[in-house]
Design an enzyme around this catalytic site. Structure first.
Site, PDB file in Angstrom:
ATOM      1  N   TYR A   1       0.892  -1.307  -0.027  1.00 22.98           N
ATOM      2  CA  TYR A   1       0.072   0.096  -0.108  1.00 22.98           C
ATOM      3  C   TYR A   1       0.919   1.261  -0.039  1.00 22.98           C
ATOM      4  O   TYR A   1       0.477   2.144  -0.735  1.00 22.98           O
ATOM      5  CB  TYR A   1      -0.975   0.014   1.280  1.00 22.98           C
ATOM      6  CG  TYR A   1      -1.896  -0.790   0.788  1.00 22.98           C
ATOM      7  CD1 TYR A   1      -2.021  -2.379   1.495  1.00 22.98           C
ATOM      8  CD2 TYR A   1      -3.289  -0.752   0.010  1.00 22.98           C
ATOM      9  CE1 TYR A   1      -3.186  -3.341   1.156  1.00 22.98           C
ATOM     10  CE2 TYR A   1      -3.972  -1.523  -0.201  1.00 22.98           C
ATOM     11  CZ  TYR A   1      -4.154  -2.884   0.470  1.00 22.98           C
ATOM     12  OH  TYR A   1      -4.995  -3.884   0.205  1.00 22.98           O
TER      13      TYR A   1
ATOM     14  N   GLN B   1     -15.320   2.375  -6.250  1.00 23.17           N
ATOM     15  CA  GLN B   1     -14.487   1.150  -5.865  1.00 23.17           C
ATOM     16  C   GLN B   1     -12.997   1.613  -5.467  1.00 23.17           C
ATOM     17  O   GLN B   1     -12.222   0.608  -4.986  1.00 23.17           O
ATOM     18  CB  GLN B   1     -14.691   0.023  -6.723  1.00 23.17           C
ATOM     19  CG  GLN B   1     -16.148  -0.410  -7.132  1.00 23.17           C
ATOM     20  CD  GLN B   1     -16.193  -1.596  -8.008  1.00 23.17           C
ATOM     21  OE1 GLN B   1     -16.147  -2.767  -7.986  1.00 23.17           O
ATOM     22  NE2 GLN B   1     -16.141  -0.864  -9.240  1.00 23.17           N
TER      23      GLN B   1
ATOM     24  N   ASP C   1      -8.200   5.714  -4.604  1.00 22.37           N
ATOM     25  CA  ASP C   1      -7.619   6.860  -4.715  1.00 22.37           C
ATOM     26  C   ASP C   1      -8.456   8.000  -4.517  1.00 22.37           C
ATOM     27  O   ASP C   1      -9.792   8.036  -4.075  1.00 22.37           O
ATOM     28  CB  ASP C   1      -7.038   7.026  -6.178  1.00 22.37           C
ATOM     29  CG  ASP C   1      -8.165   7.320  -7.225  1.00 22.37           C
ATOM     30  OD1 ASP C   1      -8.126   6.284  -8.172  1.00 22.37           O
ATOM     31  OD2 ASP C   1      -9.179   7.825  -7.139  1.00 22.37           O
TER      32      ASP C   1
ATOM     33  N   GLY D   1     -15.579   2.407 -15.911  1.00 22.51           N
ATOM     34  CA  GLY D   1     -14.289   1.739 -15.504  1.00 22.51           C
ATOM     35  C   GLY D   1     -13.932   0.632 -14.560  1.00 22.51           C
ATOM     36  O   GLY D   1     -13.352   0.720 -13.882  1.00 22.51           O
TER      37      GLY D   1
ATOM     38  N   ARG E   1       1.673   2.166  -3.626  1.00 20.87           N
ATOM     39  CA  ARG E   1       0.643   2.776  -4.375  1.00 20.87           C
ATOM     40  C   ARG E   1       0.233   4.220  -3.883  1.00 20.87           C
ATOM     41  O   ARG E   1      -0.038   5.031  -4.634  1.00 20.87           O
ATOM     42  CB  ARG E   1      -0.750   1.840  -4.059  1.00 20.87           C
ATOM     43  CG  ARG E   1      -0.560   0.466  -4.599  1.00 20.87           C
ATOM     44  CD  ARG E   1      -1.912  -0.603  -4.406  1.00 20.87           C
ATOM     45  NE  ARG E   1      -2.884   0.057  -5.080  1.00 20.87           N
ATOM     46  CZ  ARG E   1      -4.325  -0.510  -4.649  1.00 20.87           C
ATOM     47  NH1 ARG E   1      -4.094  -1.202  -3.490  1.00 20.87           N
ATOM     48  NH2 ARG E   1      -5.161  -0.176  -5.107  1.00 20.87           N
TER      49      ARG E   1
ATOM     50  N   HIS F   1     -14.493   0.839  -1.160  1.00 27.19           N
ATOM     51  CA  HIS F   1     -13.663  -0.150  -0.693  1.00 27.19           C
ATOM     52  C   HIS F   1     -12.390   0.340   0.434  1.00 27.19           C
ATOM     53  O   HIS F   1     -11.331   0.072   0.319  1.00 27.19           O
ATOM     54  CB  HIS F   1     -12.942  -0.840  -1.853  1.00 27.19           C
ATOM     55  CG  HIS F   1     -13.745  -1.663  -2.595  1.00 27.19           C
ATOM     56  ND1 HIS F   1     -13.766  -2.270  -3.894  1.00 27.19           N
ATOM     57  CD2 HIS F   1     -14.999  -2.233  -2.413  1.00 27.19           C
ATOM     58  CE1 HIS F   1     -14.452  -2.757  -4.269  1.00 27.19           C
ATOM     59  NE2 HIS F   1     -15.476  -2.984  -3.249  1.00 27.19           N
TER      60      HIS F   1
HETATM   61  N1  APR Z   1     -10.996   4.197 -19.188  1.00 23.39           N
HETATM   62  C1  APR Z   1     -12.400   3.405 -18.706  1.00 23.39           C
HETATM   63  N2  APR Z   1     -12.258   2.368 -18.570  1.00 23.39           N
HETATM   64  C2  APR Z   1     -11.177   1.581 -18.577  1.00 23.39           C
HETATM   65  C3  APR Z   1      -9.781   2.079 -19.059  1.00 23.39           C
HETATM   66  C4  APR Z   1      -9.900   3.443 -19.357  1.00 23.39           C
HETATM   67  N3  APR Z   1      -8.652   4.251 -19.716  1.00 23.39           N
HETATM   68  N4  APR Z   1      -8.850   1.102 -18.884  1.00 23.39           N
HETATM   69  C5  APR Z   1      -9.248   0.023 -18.391  1.00 23.39           C
HETATM   70  N5  APR Z   1     -10.734   0.175 -18.234  1.00 23.39           N
HETATM   71  C6  APR Z   1     -11.776  -0.772 -17.705  1.00 23.39           C
HETATM   72  C7  APR Z   1     -11.442  -2.327 -18.173  1.00 23.39           C
HETATM   73  O1  APR Z   1     -11.813  -2.451 -19.283  1.00 23.39           O
HETATM   74  C8  APR Z   1     -12.179  -3.012 -17.064  1.00 23.39           C
HETATM   75  O2  APR Z   1     -13.487  -3.254 -17.226  1.00 23.39           O
HETATM   76  O3  APR Z   1     -11.914  -0.531 -16.282  1.00 23.39           O
HETATM   77  C9  APR Z   1     -11.975  -1.717 -15.781  1.00 23.39           C
HETATM   78  C10 APR Z   1     -10.978  -2.319 -14.671  1.00 23.39           C
HETATM   79  O4  APR Z   1     -11.513  -3.501 -14.264  1.00 23.39           O
HETATM   80  P1  APR Z   1     -10.704  -4.081 -12.777  1.00 23.39           P
HETATM   81  O5  APR Z   1      -9.186  -3.855 -12.958  1.00 23.39           O
HETATM   82  O6  APR Z   1     -11.244  -5.362 -12.373  1.00 23.39           O
HETATM   83  O7  APR Z   1     -11.118  -2.797 -11.787  1.00 23.39           O
HETATM   84  P2  APR Z   1     -12.299  -2.497 -10.938  1.00 23.39           P
HETATM   85  O8  APR Z   1     -13.574  -3.292 -11.568  1.00 23.39           O
HETATM   86  O9  APR Z   1     -12.203  -1.236 -10.010  1.00 23.39           O
HETATM   87  O10 APR Z   1     -11.992  -3.721  -9.536  1.00 23.39           O
HETATM   88  C11 APR Z   1     -12.939  -3.788  -8.711  1.00 23.39           C
HETATM   89  O11 APR Z   1     -11.258  -5.432  -7.376  1.00 23.39           O
HETATM   90  O12 APR Z   1      -9.510  -5.848  -6.694  1.00 23.39           O
HETATM   91  C12 APR Z   1     -10.528  -5.289  -6.386  1.00 23.39           C
HETATM   92  O13 APR Z   1     -10.812  -3.606  -4.619  1.00 23.39           O
HETATM   93  C13 APR Z   1     -10.249  -3.639  -5.913  1.00 23.39           C
HETATM   94  O14 APR Z   1     -11.853  -1.927  -6.197  1.00 23.39           O
HETATM   95  C14 APR Z   1     -11.377  -3.013  -6.834  1.00 23.39           C
HETATM   96  C15 APR Z   1     -12.155  -4.074  -7.387  1.00 23.39           C
END
Ligand code: APR
Length: 226
Positions: free
Chosen positions: A53, A86, A89, A170, A56, A104
C-alpha cells in the site's frame, strides 16, 4: 434536479497513471491478492502489506485527475450527483467532486487495529508498524480487504435505488457486492456503461454502451446529458 448516480472503478483512474487490477499489466497480474490485500496477509506479514500500500500511496501523491474525473465533477452543476467508487484513490475529490462514497476504503487514510472508529488522514505516503493509534495499537490501511465486509454497501444501495440516471465507468463488475448494485437500479432508470471493453452485465435491461476510455467516454456522456 435529476439524481445522477455513478459507479466508478479502476478504469477511470487508468489515464491518471494508476494501474487497474485485471487488465493487461494490472496489479493482480503482479501480486497475489491473498498475500497483500486480505486479513490473512496482514496477520501473516503486515510489513509486506504496508509495503504494497505504501508503493501505491507514494505514487498517488503525484497523480492528478484526468478529463474523466473532471467531466464527472462538472456534471454536479446540472445533477444531484452521487459517486459510488470502488477506487481507493482521491482523484474524484481532487477533481472537485463533493459527494463521493468509497466502497473499498481510502488509500490516504489509516485505521486503528483495536478501534475501527479511529480513522486518520495520512499526510505522508509511508505507513509502518511503528505508526500507532491514540490507544497505542498499530495502524492498518483503511482499505476493505478481500473477505472483509463492505461497510458502506447499504448506503450505496439506497443511493442507487433513487437514481434517475445510472452510469458505470471503468469497472469490470467482477467484485461483489459492488457489482450487485446494478440489481438495485429502478426499472425506469437510464443506464450507461463507459468502458473500452464490455463488462458482462447479468441484466436484460436496456443499456447504452459508450465503448471508450473514460476521458473520451465521459466527454460524450457530458454532451449527451448536459
Ligand atoms: N477508461 C475506462 N475504463 C477502462 C480504462 C480506461 N482508460 N482502462 C481500463 N478500463 C476498464 C477495463 O476494461 C475494466 O472493465 O476498467 C475496468 C477495470 O477493471 P478492474 O481492473 O477489475 O477494476 P475494478 O472493476 O475497479 O475492480 C474492482 O477489485 O481488486 C478489487 O478492490 C479492488 O476496487 C477493486 C475491485
Amino acid at each position: 434536479m435529476k439524481k445522477l448516480v455513478v459507479l466508478s472503478g479502476a478504469g477511470i483512474s487508468a489515464e491518471s497513471g494508476i494501474r487497474t487490477f485485471r487488465d493487461m499489466g494490472g496489479l493482480w497480474k503482479q501480486y497475489d491478492i491473498m498475500e497483500v490485500a486480505s486479513l490473512q496477509a496482514w496477520k501473516k506479514n503486515p510489513h509486506l502489506v504496508h509495503q504494497f500500500y505504501n508503493e501505491r500511496r507514494k505514487q498517488l501523491f503525484d497523480c492528478m485527475p484526468n478529463k474523466g474525473h473532471l467531466y464527472l465533477a462538472a456534471l454536479e452543476k446540472q445533477f444531484e450527483l452521487s459517486i459510488i467508487t470502488q477506487n481507493v484513490d482521491d482523484l474524484h475529490e481532487k477533481a472537485g467532486s463533493s459527494n463521493v462514497l468509497h466502497l473499498h476504503g481510502e488509500l490516504k487514510k489509516a485505521r486503528s487495529t483495536v478501534d475501527p472508529d479511529l480513522v486518520y488522514d495520512l499526510k505522508h505516503w509511508e505507513l509502518t508498524l511503528k505508526d500507532t493509534c491514540e490507544k497505542g495499537s498499530p495502524l492498518r490501511p483503511h482499505i476493505v480487504w478481500f473477505g472483509e465486509s463492505v461497510w458502506e454497501i447499504n448506503k450505496a444501495i439506497n443511493i442507487v435505488a433513487k437514481a434517475d440516471i445510472f452510469v458505470i465507468v471503468g469497472s469490470s463488475l467482477n467484485v461483489y457486492p459492488a457489482a450487485s448494485l446494478i440489481d438495485f437500479i429502478p426499472n425506469e432508470t437510464s443506464v450507461y456503461i463507459i468502458d473500452p471493453n464490455q463488462p458482462f452485465v447479468q441484466s436484460n435491461r436496456n443499456i447504452t454502451y459508450i465503448r471508450e476510455k473514460a476521458s473520451v467516454g465521459m466527454e460524450k456522456l457530458f454532451e449527451l446529458l448536459h
